[in-house]
Design a protein around this motif. Structure first.
Motif, PDB file in Angstrom:
ATOM      1  N   ASN A  65       0.825  -1.221   0.000  1.00  0.00           N
ATOM      2  CA  ASN A  65       0.000   0.000   0.000  1.00  0.00           C
ATOM      3  C   ASN A  65       0.856   1.268   0.000  1.00  0.00           C
ATOM      4  O   ASN A  65       0.397   2.335  -0.382  1.00  0.00           O
ATOM      5  CB  ASN A  65      -0.993   0.005   1.170  1.00  0.00           C
ATOM      6  CG  ASN A  65      -0.321   0.036   2.516  1.00  0.00           C
ATOM      7  OD1 ASN A  65       0.733  -0.572   2.697  1.00  0.00           O
ATOM      8  ND2 ASN A  65      -0.899   0.725   3.468  1.00  0.00           N
TER       9      ASN A  65
ATOM     10  N   ASN B 104       0.011  -5.585   5.857  1.00  0.00           N
ATOM     11  CA  ASN B 104      -0.810  -4.714   5.014  1.00  0.00           C
ATOM     12  C   ASN B 104      -2.000  -5.577   4.575  1.00  0.00           C
ATOM     13  O   ASN B 104      -1.810  -6.620   3.941  1.00  0.00           O
ATOM     14  CB  ASN B 104      -0.004  -4.265   3.786  1.00  0.00           C
ATOM     15  CG  ASN B 104      -0.880  -3.585   2.756  1.00  0.00           C
ATOM     16  OD1 ASN B 104      -1.743  -2.772   3.111  1.00  0.00           O
ATOM     17  ND2 ASN B 104      -0.681  -3.908   1.484  1.00  0.00           N
TER      18      ASN B 104
ATOM     19  N   VAL C 134     -12.925  -1.728   4.767  1.00  0.00           N
ATOM     20  CA  VAL C 134     -11.904  -0.680   4.879  1.00  0.00           C
ATOM     21  C   VAL C 134     -11.851  -0.166   6.316  1.00  0.00           C
ATOM     22  O   VAL C 134     -10.776  -0.011   6.904  1.00  0.00           O
ATOM     23  CB  VAL C 134     -12.181   0.462   3.866  1.00  0.00           C
ATOM     24  CG1 VAL C 134     -11.250   1.641   4.083  1.00  0.00           C
ATOM     25  CG2 VAL C 134     -12.035  -0.071   2.438  1.00  0.00           C
TER      26      VAL C 134
ATOM     27  N   SER D 184      -6.314  -1.622   3.698  1.00  0.00           N
ATOM     28  CA  SER D 184      -5.759  -0.346   3.249  1.00  0.00           C
ATOM     29  C   SER D 184      -5.419  -0.365   1.768  1.00  0.00           C
ATOM     30  O   SER D 184      -4.673   0.481   1.278  1.00  0.00           O
ATOM     31  CB  SER D 184      -4.536   0.032   4.075  1.00  0.00           C
ATOM     32  OG  SER D 184      -3.688  -1.066   4.179  1.00  0.00           O
ATOM     33  N   GLN D 185      -5.975  -1.326   1.056  1.00  0.00           N
ATOM     34  CA  GLN D 185      -5.758  -1.423  -0.389  1.00  0.00           C
ATOM     35  C   GLN D 185      -6.838  -2.357  -0.916  1.00  0.00           C
ATOM     36  O   GLN D 185      -7.238  -3.298  -0.211  1.00  0.00           O
ATOM     37  CB  GLN D 185      -4.363  -2.024  -0.611  1.00  0.00           C
ATOM     38  CG  GLN D 185      -3.954  -2.212  -2.038  1.00  0.00           C
ATOM     39  CD  GLN D 185      -2.583  -2.914  -2.122  1.00  0.00           C
ATOM     40  OE1 GLN D 185      -1.776  -2.889  -1.187  1.00  0.00           O
ATOM     41  NE2 GLN D 185      -2.318  -3.539  -3.239  1.00  0.00           N
TER      42      GLN D 185
ATOM     43  N   VAL E  94      -8.940   4.430  -0.013  1.00  0.00           N
ATOM     44  CA  VAL E  94      -7.714   3.630  -0.165  1.00  0.00           C
ATOM     45  C   VAL E  94      -7.486   3.334  -1.650  1.00  0.00           C
ATOM     46  O   VAL E  94      -8.436   3.388  -2.437  1.00  0.00           O
ATOM     47  CB  VAL E  94      -7.810   2.312   0.647  1.00  0.00           C
ATOM     48  CG1 VAL E  94      -7.959   2.578   2.122  1.00  0.00           C
ATOM     49  CG2 VAL E  94      -8.948   1.434   0.148  1.00  0.00           C
TER      50      VAL E  94
END
Ligand code: FAD
Length: 290
Positions: A4, A137, A164, A169-170, A196
């Motif tokens: 991310n 992540n 989210v 975060s992606q 994101v």
């Protein structure tokens, strides 16, 4: 590295591969990885058969090899609906031990012959579980054409927002063949306060059989433009292959020119196809990066 972090620097290019079936020759995936790694994508993700399709242990091994042998960031997919908390911990510990920093947390494809474990029902529960205990992540899936089980676009985007808010975060999208579906989805996501990075999932659909499988499995729509391609070239394998590649390139060029955060190429372990697409678009990706 957590993938991310890459989005603020450049348009991200990732590939997706899947572990070979237990009965298949393992060298196939490693031959593909050898070639894919030469293209130096930002990361390569490895799928995981949710219904325990006996090759799941390979996900961790392949993700580890991508990172530790080929020197490319890897993302391990982790579907949750059929696993217990203990199994989740075992897998996540093993990913951590192998230095893998990115997990794509999923509900998982349904498997009619296996009972869900009952600990995790939806991806947001796994995301929360991971966020509370680990430092990965966390990536989540999203659906430009709306997830097939979502009653409507509003409820679909609320589910995504929940993921989210839980710690993803992606995002990586399901494949789609009409970029307008992606742009409309991006607008819905923005309106819902989802900020994101979103990678657009592109699958080169290079033969008639795989189109039928994709429509059935993922519930995606065939736009008229693509339907015409199949009508014209579907019975000519070479022409259909070339047309499928050209279609994917056309989609990617449009997405890049509209400033997409990243492209996630579903390679289907076919390095030659990925190479052809990469060669056609990599200078556009570099331009954006520069
Ligand atoms: P979720 O986000 O949990 O949503 C599933 C459905 O439930 C949606 O309709 C959603 O609206 C609804 N929902 C979500 N939360 C709630 C709630 N709290 N209450 C009520 N309804 C809710 N499958 C695999 O098995 N292995 C893989 O490796 C794999 N990789 C994938 C990679 C990508 C990029 C994508 C897009 C999909 C992948 N899949 C994989 C498929 C995915 O597991 C299926 O599409 C699955 O049906 C949904 O997973 P999800 O994590 O998106 O689900």
């Amino acid at each position: 590295m957590k993938t991310n972090k890459l989005f603020c620097e450049r348009t991200v290019l990732s590939f997706e591969v899947f572990p070979p079936k237990p009965t298949s020759d393992e060298s196939v995936i490693y031959d593909a990885l050898e070639k894919l790694s030469k293209l130096r994508p930002d990361c390569i993700s490895v799928t995981y058969g949710a219904g325990g399709s006996a090759n799941c242990d390979k996900t961790v091994q392949i993700a580890s090899d991508i990172k530790n042998k080929y020197g490319i960031e890897s993302v391990a997919h982790l579907p949750c609906v059929y696993i217990s908390e203990t199994e989740a911990v075992e897998i996540l510990d093993s990913l951590e031990t192998n230095g893998i920093e990115n997990v794509l947390a999923l509900t998982g494809n349904p498997s009619p012959n296996i009972m869900p474990n009952g600990r995790f029902h939806y991806a947001n529960e796994l995301i929360e579980f991971i966020r509370e205990r680990y430092d990965f992540n966390i990536i989540a899936a999203c659906y430009p054409e709306i997830h097939p089980e979502s009653p409507n676009a509003m409820s679909d985007i609320q589910s995504l927002k929940r993921k989210v808010d839980s710690g993803a975060s992606q995002l990586i999208t399901q494949l789609f063949l009409n970029n307008d579906d992606f742009y409309r989805f991006k607008e819905r996501a923005e309106l819902a306060g989802i900020n994101v990075p979103i990678e657009a999932g592109i699958m080169p659909v290079t033969n008639k059989k795989s189109i039928e499988r994709m429509v059935k499995m993922c519930g995606i729509k065939l736009p008229d433009k693509f339907r015409k391609v199949i009508e014209k070239y579907g019975d000519n394998p070479t022409a259909m292959y070339d047309a499928g590649i050209a279609y994917a390139i056309d989609q990617i060029v449009d997405l890049l020119s509209q400033g997409v955060d990243g492209i996630h190429l579903y390679t289907m372990n076919n390095a030659y196809t990925a190479e052809r697409i990469y060669n056609a678009v990599h200078s556009l990706i570099s331009l954006k990066c520069g």
